[in-house]
Every structure is written in C-alpha cells, then in structure tokens.
Design a protein around this motif. Structure first.
Motif, PDB file in Angstrom:
ATOM      1  N   GLN A   6       0.850  -0.748   0.318  1.00  0.00           N
ATOM      2  CA  GLN A   6      -0.190   0.097   0.159  1.00  0.00           C
ATOM      3  C   GLN A   6       0.869   0.983   0.215  1.00  0.00           C
ATOM      4  N   MET A   7       0.975   1.679  -1.185  1.00  0.00           N
ATOM      5  CA  MET A   7       1.314   3.231  -1.047  1.00  0.00           C
ATOM      6  C   MET A   7       0.478   4.807   0.330  1.00  0.00           C
ATOM      7  N   VAL A   8       1.806   4.898   0.846  1.00  0.00           N
ATOM      8  CA  VAL A   8       1.392   5.814   1.846  1.00  0.00           C
ATOM      9  C   VAL A   8       1.463   7.606   1.237  1.00  0.00           C
ATOM     10  N   MET A   9      -0.055   8.152   1.076  1.00  0.00           N
ATOM     11  CA  MET A   9      -0.135   8.657   0.636  1.00  0.00           C
ATOM     12  C   MET A   9      -0.818   9.889   1.306  1.00  0.00           C
ATOM     13  N   ASN A  10      -0.707   9.738   3.007  1.00  0.00           N
ATOM     14  CA  ASN A  10      -1.010  10.671   4.729  1.00  0.00           C
ATOM     15  C   ASN A  10      -0.335  10.549   5.955  1.00  0.00           C
ATOM     16  N   ARG A  11      -0.199  11.696   6.625  1.00  0.00           N
ATOM     17  CA  ARG A  11       0.375  11.082   7.161  1.00  0.00           C
ATOM     18  C   ARG A  11      -0.603  11.464   8.567  1.00  0.00           C
ATOM     19  N   VAL A  63      -1.443  22.285   6.563  1.00  0.00           N
ATOM     20  CA  VAL A  63      -1.961  21.181   6.069  1.00  0.00           C
ATOM     21  C   VAL A  63      -0.810  20.329   5.477  1.00  0.00           C
ATOM     22  N   ARG A  64       0.294  20.449   4.510  1.00  0.00           N
ATOM     23  CA  ARG A  64       1.172  19.829   4.220  1.00  0.00           C
ATOM     24  C   ARG A  64       2.076  18.719   5.303  1.00  0.00           C
ATOM     25  N   ILE A  65       2.601  19.352   6.411  1.00  0.00           N
ATOM     26  CA  ILE A  65       2.085  18.334   7.191  1.00  0.00           C
ATOM     27  C   ILE A  65       1.444  17.075   7.099  1.00  0.00           C
ATOM     28  N   LEU A  66       0.296  16.628   6.787  1.00  0.00           N
ATOM     29  CA  LEU A  66      -1.162  15.662   7.040  1.00  0.00           C
ATOM     30  C   LEU A  66      -1.067  14.770   5.093  1.00  0.00           C
ATOM     31  N   ILE A  67       0.272  15.279   4.659  1.00  0.00           N
ATOM     32  CA  ILE A  67       0.617  14.566   3.045  1.00  0.00           C
ATOM     33  C   ILE A  67       2.380  14.292   3.102  1.00  0.00           C
ATOM     34  N   THR A  68       2.158  12.477   2.644  1.00  0.00           N
ATOM     35  CA  THR A  68       3.249  12.488   2.361  1.00  0.00           C
ATOM     36  C   THR A  68       4.183  13.065   0.977  1.00  0.00           C
ATOM     37  N   PRO A  69       5.065  13.718   1.307  1.00  0.00           N
ATOM     38  CA  PRO A  69       6.239  14.519  -0.224  1.00  0.00           C
ATOM     39  C   PRO A  69       6.176  13.567  -1.165  1.00  0.00           C
ATOM     40  N   THR A  70       5.938  13.949  -2.601  1.00  0.00           N
ATOM     41  CA  THR A  70       6.409  13.131  -3.404  1.00  0.00           C
ATOM     42  C   THR A  70       7.865  13.330  -3.911  1.00  0.00           C
ATOM     43  N   LYS A  71       8.345  13.911  -3.767  1.00  0.00           N
ATOM     44  CA  LYS A  71      10.309  14.479  -4.105  1.00  0.00           C
ATOM     45  C   LYS A  71      10.816  15.545  -2.344  1.00  0.00           C
ATOM     46  N   GLU A  72      12.020  14.928  -2.173  1.00  0.00           N
ATOM     47  CA  GLU A  72      12.173  15.766  -1.359  1.00  0.00           C
ATOM     48  C   GLU A  72      13.094  17.015  -2.061  1.00  0.00           C
TER      49      GLU A  72
END
Length: 73
Positions: A6-11, A63-72
């Motif tokens: 499962q891809m982790v999409m949110n935190r 809100v950005r803290i709740l989302i897993t980044p797509t790139k560093e």
C-alpha cells in the motif's frame, strides 16, 4: 509496487500520535465515523483536500504536514 503493498499517501496517523489525539477525538471534531478515520489512518482510503484542511485546523498543523511528500526538496 506489488498489489499487496500500500502506498502511504497521508500522515494522519503519525500526526495524531504526535499530538496525542485519538481517531475517536478526530472523528468527533470533524463529524466522521471512527471507521472512516481508521481507513484514512491506514491509507486504505484518502480524505478530500477540504477534509485534510479541516483535519489540519483541528490538529493545529500546516496541511502539508498531513501529506506524504512526492519528492524531497
């Protein structure tokens, strides 16, 4: 990624733990069932952007803290 990974999409789960809050507490604040919150926390389903914004408001985070980044950066 295989079918059973499962891809982790949110935190949401991580941030709830950091804020020492429960799924039940979040469910009560945003008017959703605990089951829905559980599915979001396990990344089996995803909240809408509007729902993420409301979650961020209640958890007092960007809100950005709740989302897993797509790139560093």
């Amino acid at each position: 990624m295989s079918n059973n990974q499962q891809m982790v999409m949110n935190r949401i789960k991580v941030v709830l733990a950091e804020k020492q809050r429960t799924n039940r507490w979040l469910a009560e604040q945003i008017g959703k069932s605990e089951n829905t919150i559980s599915r979001w926390c396990s990344n089996k389903s995803q909240p809408s952007i509007a729902q993420l914004q409301e979650i961020a408001k209640w958890l007092d985070v960007d809100v950005r803290i709740l989302i897993t980044p797509t790139k560093e950066l």
